[in-house]
Design a protein around this motif. Sequence first.
Motif, short mmCIF file in Angstrom:
data_model
loop_
_atom_site.label_atom_id
_atom_site.label_comp_id
_atom_site.label_asym_id
_atom_site.label_seq_id
_atom_site.Cartn_x
_atom_site.Cartn_y
_atom_site.Cartn_z
N ARG A 141 0.93 -1.23 0.18
CA ARG A 141 0.05 -0.08 -0.15
C ARG A 141 0.87 1.24 0.08
O ARG A 141 0.60 2.20 -0.77
CB ARG A 141 -0.78 0.05 1.16
CG ARG A 141 -1.66 1.28 1.26
CD ARG A 141 -2.84 1.47 0.36
NE ARG A 141 -3.69 2.53 0.57
CZ ARG A 141 -4.55 2.71 0.04
NH1 ARG A 141 -5.19 2.07 -0.80
NH2 ARG A 141 -5.47 4.22 -0.04
N GLU A 142 2.04 1.25 0.66
CA GLU A 142 2.93 2.39 0.82
C GLU A 142 3.41 2.76 -0.39
O GLU A 142 3.58 3.74 -0.98
CB GLU A 142 3.91 2.36 1.85
CG GLU A 142 4.65 3.38 2.16
CD GLU A 142 5.68 3.33 3.54
OE1 GLU A 142 6.54 4.09 3.44
OE2 GLU A 142 5.74 2.25 4.09
N ALA A 143 3.97 1.55 -1.18
CA ALA A 143 4.51 1.84 -2.40
C ALA A 143 3.43 2.18 -3.48
O ALA A 143 3.83 3.15 -4.38
CB ALA A 143 5.07 0.44 -2.95
N TYR A 144 2.20 1.60 -3.43
CA TYR A 144 1.22 2.16 -4.04
C TYR A 144 0.92 3.77 -4.19
O TYR A 144 0.69 4.37 -5.21
CB TYR A 144 -0.04 1.52 -3.94
CG TYR A 144 -1.10 1.58 -4.87
CD1 TYR A 144 -0.87 1.21 -6.33
CD2 TYR A 144 -2.39 1.77 -4.49
CE1 TYR A 144 -2.07 1.39 -7.33
CE2 TYR A 144 -3.57 1.80 -5.43
CZ TYR A 144 -3.34 1.51 -6.68
OH TYR A 144 -4.65 1.75 -7.53
N GLU A 145 0.89 4.36 -2.87
CA GLU A 145 0.74 5.65 -2.49
C GLU A 145 1.75 6.47 -3.17
O GLU A 145 1.73 7.37 -3.54
CB GLU A 145 0.62 5.85 -1.18
CG GLU A 145 -0.75 5.13 -0.67
CD GLU A 145 -0.92 5.29 0.89
OE1 GLU A 145 -0.02 5.90 1.62
OE2 GLU A 145 -2.21 4.98 1.30
N ASP A 146 3.04 6.14 -3.02
CA ASP A 146 4.28 6.66 -3.44
C ASP A 146 4.25 6.85 -4.92
O ASP A 146 4.60 7.82 -5.49
CB ASP A 146 5.51 5.78 -3.02
CG ASP A 146 5.84 6.07 -1.54
OD1 ASP A 146 5.45 6.80 -0.80
OD2 ASP A 146 6.72 5.14 -0.97
#
Length: 383
Positions: A141-146
């Motif tokens: 999720r964090e990578a997707y947001e980044d």
Amino acid sequence: MDLDFVCAHAGRPAAELTRRDVVRALLAVPSGVALVAVPDLRRALLAAGNPMSPAFWDSVKATLGAIESGTATVGDVQRWLESTGTEPLLLTRSFFVWPEEDERGPIAEEMYRRLVAHLEERVAEGVIDPDALARRDDGAREAYEDLQEHWLNSPLPDGRIPSVVVGDEQDEEMFAARDEEEAFALGELRRILAELPEPVRPASELHRACVRLREVLAGPGYPGNVLRACAGFGEGEELPEDDEELWLTVTAGIAGPISDLPEEDDTVEAFTDLEGELGHEDTALAALCAIHYADWLAVVAALARRGPGVLASPERIARLIAESDDIDVDLDDPEDLEAAEMLFGSVTPLWASLGIVDRNEILTPLGHWGLPRALERAWSPFD
């Protein structure tokens, strides 16, 4: 609901459907209907060579079941849609928000499509792992947001930055809507005033009010600083010598503040203190900016009709808005009345500084003569 419905809804053949296409189609029908259709839909996609993954179908059953039972929140459904790996985030870390689908302008629509295509490419390349998103993996999720944050704030080949051009388009639409609303309100004000007798200009009262007003504007703190901001008078700027020009400029500024309060040394610290409260002056100015054109029109039209001697307290003003035949507004809810009363609670003390109302919040002859003129000035386009 069947595979043909999903294909028509997405505008793609079955072999090219994405998880996002399937989820959006499932959300387009009642959850019970979607749940019943899932087994056949899964088999049809398998036959079409586009089976998707067990993790995806587990998320489908879990979320549709939660929707059907009434336990799913709007946030849960949005998160599920975003877990498909190709859905633009509703809210990014930098607080970028996409306009609603039926409110997107041409630029927002173009950028939205570009981002979806970009995400589809990253899924195909293996950069985005939809299964990990479906399992609610925090790292995925964090990578997707980044990834989305970076795309939104990076130049496209033509130099445009998506978040900037979408924001600019929204600003232009907002300003155009505001100008249209202002022009309509101005036309209604002029129509109403044309039906009323011309008030006598109270010259002596105007002069006395301006003597007091000049003292207030020259002094420190409230209400002088708020009135200067409303009128757009900068520090050290000379005031108009003509009494009528000065009075109308300041009074018009209350209905349409021109500038903010001047910054002080502690301004930045105050606004970054999220648990702090706005000062009285900032609260008053914010309230003035929050009053709608329709409310100003209803109030000033009512006072113009009733004439000097009418009560113009915040409570009475809220009631005048609720009872107005000049605007289409419903203030029967006590909370709406309280909100209007609160906003105009910042207006009447400033009116008192200008002699528009007296100490008992009664409309004066000066207020009766000048309020409509000031409002007309506030809404008239600059030359």
